[in-house]
Design an enzyme around this catalytic site. Sequence first.
Site, PDB file in Angstrom:
ATOM      1  N   TRP A 188      62.011  55.899  72.440  1.00  0.00           N
ATOM      2  CA  TRP A 188      62.419  55.241  71.461  1.00  0.00           C
ATOM      3  C   TRP A 188      63.502  55.178  70.516  1.00  0.00           C
ATOM      4  O   TRP A 188      64.258  56.627  71.255  1.00  0.00           O
ATOM      5  CB  TRP A 188      61.015  55.046  70.019  1.00  0.00           C
ATOM      6  CG  TRP A 188      61.407  55.299  68.803  1.00  0.00           C
ATOM      7  CD1 TRP A 188      61.441  53.917  68.246  1.00  0.00           C
ATOM      8  CD2 TRP A 188      62.490  55.483  67.369  1.00  0.00           C
ATOM      9  NE1 TRP A 188      62.356  53.331  67.081  1.00  0.00           N
ATOM     10  CE2 TRP A 188      62.395  54.534  66.579  1.00  0.00           C
ATOM     11  CE3 TRP A 188      63.236  56.908  67.416  1.00  0.00           C
ATOM     12  CZ2 TRP A 188      63.858  55.617  65.858  1.00  0.00           C
ATOM     13  CZ3 TRP A 188      63.892  57.484  66.063  1.00  0.00           C
ATOM     14  CH2 TRP A 188      64.289  56.121  65.497  1.00  0.00           C
ATOM     15  N   LYS A 191      60.055  37.683  62.558  1.00  0.00           N
ATOM     16  CA  LYS A 191      60.348  38.855  63.368  1.00  0.00           C
ATOM     17  C   LYS A 191      59.640  39.742  63.668  1.00  0.00           C
ATOM     18  O   LYS A 191      58.326  40.328  63.007  1.00  0.00           O
ATOM     19  CB  LYS A 191      61.871  40.192  62.647  1.00  0.00           C
ATOM     20  CG  LYS A 191      61.627  41.045  63.681  1.00  0.00           C
ATOM     21  CD  LYS A 191      63.138  41.992  62.490  1.00  0.00           C
ATOM     22  CE  LYS A 191      62.706  43.629  63.247  1.00  0.00           C
ATOM     23  NZ  LYS A 191      64.177  44.534  62.735  1.00  0.00           N
ATOM     24  N   TRP A 192      59.023  39.747  65.000  1.00  0.00           N
ATOM     25  CA  TRP A 192      57.668  40.172  65.621  1.00  0.00           C
ATOM     26  C   TRP A 192      57.511  42.140  65.604  1.00  0.00           C
ATOM     27  O   TRP A 192      57.429  41.449  66.779  1.00  0.00           O
ATOM     28  CB  TRP A 192      56.544  39.258  66.193  1.00  0.00           C
ATOM     29  CG  TRP A 192      55.438  39.108  66.541  1.00  0.00           C
ATOM     30  CD1 TRP A 192      54.502  40.834  67.107  1.00  0.00           C
ATOM     31  CD2 TRP A 192      54.188  38.388  66.309  1.00  0.00           C
ATOM     32  NE1 TRP A 192      53.291  40.428  67.136  1.00  0.00           N
ATOM     33  CE2 TRP A 192      52.924  38.796  67.446  1.00  0.00           C
ATOM     34  CE3 TRP A 192      54.092  36.588  66.411  1.00  0.00           C
ATOM     35  CZ2 TRP A 192      51.589  37.971  66.705  1.00  0.00           C
ATOM     36  CZ3 TRP A 192      53.215  36.154  65.884  1.00  0.00           C
ATOM     37  CH2 TRP A 192      52.097  36.665  66.594  1.00  0.00           C
ATOM     38  N   ASP A 193      57.001  42.461  65.256  1.00  0.00           N
ATOM     39  CA  ASP A 193      56.859  43.961  65.197  1.00  0.00           C
ATOM     40  C   ASP A 193      56.066  44.567  65.483  1.00  0.00           C
ATOM     41  O   ASP A 193      54.331  43.786  65.427  1.00  0.00           O
ATOM     42  CB  ASP A 193      57.555  44.853  64.130  1.00  0.00           C
ATOM     43  CG  ASP A 193      58.634  46.262  63.687  1.00  0.00           C
ATOM     44  OD1 ASP A 193      58.531  46.162  65.417  1.00  0.00           O
ATOM     45  OD2 ASP A 193      58.881  46.711  63.240  1.00  0.00           O
ATOM     46  N   CYS A 199      59.734  42.147  68.629  1.00  0.00           N
ATOM     47  CA  CYS A 199      60.273  43.437  68.191  1.00  0.00           C
ATOM     48  C   CYS A 199      58.927  44.556  68.161  1.00  0.00           C
ATOM     49  O   CYS A 199      58.094  44.224  68.203  1.00  0.00           O
ATOM     50  CB  CYS A 199      60.768  43.661  66.920  1.00  0.00           C
ATOM     51  SG  CYS A 199      61.740  45.489  66.059  1.00  0.00           S
ATOM     52  N   ASP A 212      63.229  42.194  56.442  1.00  0.00           N
ATOM     53  CA  ASP A 212      62.629  43.215  57.556  1.00  0.00           C
ATOM     54  C   ASP A 212      61.578  43.533  55.884  1.00  0.00           C
ATOM     55  O   ASP A 212      60.583  42.823  55.478  1.00  0.00           O
ATOM     56  CB  ASP A 212      62.978  44.218  57.724  1.00  0.00           C
ATOM     57  CG  ASP A 212      63.293  44.533  58.844  1.00  0.00           C
ATOM     58  OD1 ASP A 212      61.862  45.315  58.760  1.00  0.00           O
ATOM     59  OD2 ASP A 212      64.045  43.748  59.989  1.00  0.00           O
ATOM     60  N   ARG A 252      52.302  56.439  62.774  1.00  0.00           N
ATOM     61  CA  ARG A 252      52.769  56.153  61.408  1.00  0.00           C
ATOM     62  C   ARG A 252      52.202  55.318  59.986  1.00  0.00           C
ATOM     63  O   ARG A 252      52.069  54.012  59.818  1.00  0.00           O
ATOM     64  CB  ARG A 252      53.950  54.426  61.865  1.00  0.00           C
ATOM     65  CG  ARG A 252      55.144  54.309  60.736  1.00  0.00           C
ATOM     66  CD  ARG A 252      55.907  53.285  61.591  1.00  0.00           C
ATOM     67  NE  ARG A 252      56.829  53.435  60.542  1.00  0.00           N
ATOM     68  CZ  ARG A 252      57.720  51.368  60.246  1.00  0.00           C
ATOM     69  NH1 ARG A 252      56.527  50.511  60.466  1.00  0.00           N
ATOM     70  NH2 ARG A 252      59.035  52.037  59.936  1.00  0.00           N
ATOM     71  N   ASP A 292      47.143  55.790 110.206  1.00  0.00           N
ATOM     72  CA  ASP A 292      47.282  55.181 109.801  1.00  0.00           C
ATOM     73  C   ASP A 292      47.330  53.895 110.557  1.00  0.00           C
ATOM     74  O   ASP A 292      47.599  53.073 111.412  1.00  0.00           O
ATOM     75  CB  ASP A 292      48.850  55.359 109.266  1.00  0.00           C
ATOM     76  CG  ASP A 292      49.032  56.035 108.730  1.00  0.00           C
ATOM     77  OD1 ASP A 292      49.050  56.140 107.899  1.00  0.00           O
ATOM     78  OD2 ASP A 292      49.621  57.494 108.924  1.00  0.00           O
ATOM     79  N   ASP A 351      65.703  50.806  68.383  1.00  0.00           N
ATOM     80  CA  ASP A 351      66.053  51.121  66.630  1.00  0.00           C
ATOM     81  C   ASP A 351      67.397  51.923  67.109  1.00  0.00           C
ATOM     82  O   ASP A 351      67.898  51.630  65.833  1.00  0.00           O
ATOM     83  CB  ASP A 351      64.937  51.732  66.453  1.00  0.00           C
ATOM     84  CG  ASP A 351      63.702  50.893  65.662  1.00  0.00           C
ATOM     85  OD1 ASP A 351      63.928  49.247  65.719  1.00  0.00           O
ATOM     86  OD2 ASP A 351      62.724  51.906  65.675  1.00  0.00           O
TER      87      ASP A 351
END
Length: 751
Positions: free
Chosen positions: A208, A489-491, A539, A379, A456, A94, A561
């Site tokens: 999640w 609300k920015w998902d 979000c 939403d 999704r 080392d 969530d």
Amino acid sequence: MMGGLENVLRKSVMMKTFTAALVLLAASLAACAQPATVSYDAAAKVFRLDGGGTTYAFGVNARGELQQLYWGGRLGATDTIPQAAAMPGWASFDSSYSTTPQEYAGWGAGLFVEPALKVTFADGNRDLVLHYVSHTAHPKGFDVVLKDIKLPLYVTLHYAIDPESGILARSATIENRGAGTVTVEQAAAAAWALPPAHYTLNYLTGRWAGEWTLTQEPVAPGARVLESRRGSTGHQANPWFAIQAGTPDEEHGEVWFGALAWSGSWRISVEQDQLDQVRVTGGFNPFDFGYRLHPGLSLETPVFYGGYAANGLGGASRLLHRFEVEQILPKTPATASAPRPRPVVYNSWEATEMNVSEAGQIALAEKAAALGVDRFVMDDGWFGQRKTDHAGLGDWYVNPQKFPNGLKPLMDKVHGLGMDFGLWVEPEMVNPDSDLYRKHPEWVLNFPGRPRSEERNQLVLNLARPDVRAYILGFLDKLLSENQIAFLKWDYNRNWSEPGWDQLAPDEQKKVYVEFTNNLYGILAELRKRHPKVEIESCSGGGGRVDLGILQYTDEVWPSDNTDPFDRLTQQDGFTYAYTPQVMMAWVTDSPHWLNQRATSLSYRMLSSMQGSLGIGANIAKWNDEEMATTKRLIAAYHQVQPTIVQGDLYRLISPRNGSEFSATQTVNRDKSQSVVFALIHSTQEGRVFPLLKLKGLDPAAQYALTVIEGKARTGTPEAASGAWWMNHGLEMGEGFRGDFQAAAFRLDKK
Ligand code: DGJ
């Protein structure tokens, strides 16, 4: 105050070793007992930054490397810090290059610990050794220039200290001044070092609906890697750490903590080396990374913030909370001052999911207004052909079947009811079943000829592309220009797959990891500039994009969530180690809860959420008069104490973690004139009484009157008593405070 400042200046100038620049920060004069100072000792080549209760120092060692010298409690103004001396190696395995705690080590010369920077030069050379060249001082810190020992690759290290908290902001600019292209394969924002000792590492993990688990373990030989390879911050780990000397303690002991301001793939490695020294290195995740620096180009790293507290994990989080509120979050535009407490929100998601309609939303808005809600948010489901999650993302026109007259009638109604109006968007995503995808299939992250994995039923738009950036900025700007929208609300509901950028040459494509996130920040900044009154929530299917990078452009976050009020206690507990309750949105939803099927009383649900920035997310269309009355009463009580809860000093009196039967939090406002206490029972066992709550942070000499918000205090509890009484004698819960999911709340007001 000025006398003290002059003394510091005079003593510093008198000291022989402090021969060169001394820059004093005036910015903190109003707030700090001691002003911040930034000084360079030219004889010893030592850089020193002092702010709040912290001193940070580094110097140039005999080899020319920049070496960390000290990070901890504030030293005396006249104390000198010895010149940097490289650490010895350990046998022939080392080398000293590896064991010396370098501020920013290039991978080269036998480095076995985590490098800050790893590159490949055009000729195939991969050896990089960075030496000090020069520096400039500025009122908050330094810019220190390093250069490879042979080649014209320059790194400028940026340092700035916050005068009040002593939190340092560190980052690097990597610049290719050579004639050939350099590929950056790994680039940290900073490396932090701690001397050998027994330490506990605290970090946040999750998934999640299960974010914000505080994980605690001894720092052990080898490396613990915290990271996201997902293209965004991630639910699974959060770019925050706290290292405590000894074992975890809320109110005692030294803590060094840090948070990386980056919402793309990131990595923080915590390493204990062969000399038992600890090094924390963080920045872009080097996995699948490759940023080609053509001649004359440079790469900016994110900022890695780091702080020190002498009073435990609670002290560390209180420093960080204040810093976030005062230095990170967007200011309130009207006053350009600290962010205002969040409006109490109603959100339609759990009530209607995507089955939104003009009549249905108006019915919810009427009931929300009757509760005393400040903001109504519609939403997912209002746009394109969005009936399920199979279609619509990318097509940001108002769905004509659901809203035949556009959004105006709903917005007018909401405004007429005295609330402002907010809307859900998921700008970076597209469903293959959308007009946008049919027109621009080339806009998504992909490798040509390879599958495009859906999650999704959606794909990720390649925001690194200029045309995608322009599209997203364009539709959001139009939406905000044409409608009276106070809040977005920015998902962001999936992580990356097949992250190709097929517009670019193969060896250029990996810069998608940098450009995507920079464009996200760029859009947010531009929207805020064009629409300064609009507020934004980050979000990502809950808490998948929470970090100090996104928080510079957003006003609040959606932590999870999972709105089960019992689960939320543990999540909120974990969340507040890193982030302020000011940004921690917390909705009250229906019982039994959809995730755990747990039934809880409305008052328990309210008091769980009132510990953060309160919202209502239940199907209030079905609520009876009693539910309406309870909620209205508690929202009114919350409004009165909200600034103390969300911007005060937080004491986690009893943690809900590790199967605790109880939990309790207390907040105290800045001038110690008000305090709010929450006490919750999860499930009484063996008849145990709720622990006595010895309050903290009050003015011992002042008198405080007790007001019950919910529940009751033990018979005989004084109506008013000194801060010393509440802190030493303590607050006892009322007789009979036992059972499952019970909750009580109190406020103390200075008389
Ligand atoms: C995930 C978010 O976290 C939820 O609150 C909700 O907005 C849904 N997406 C909508 O699709």
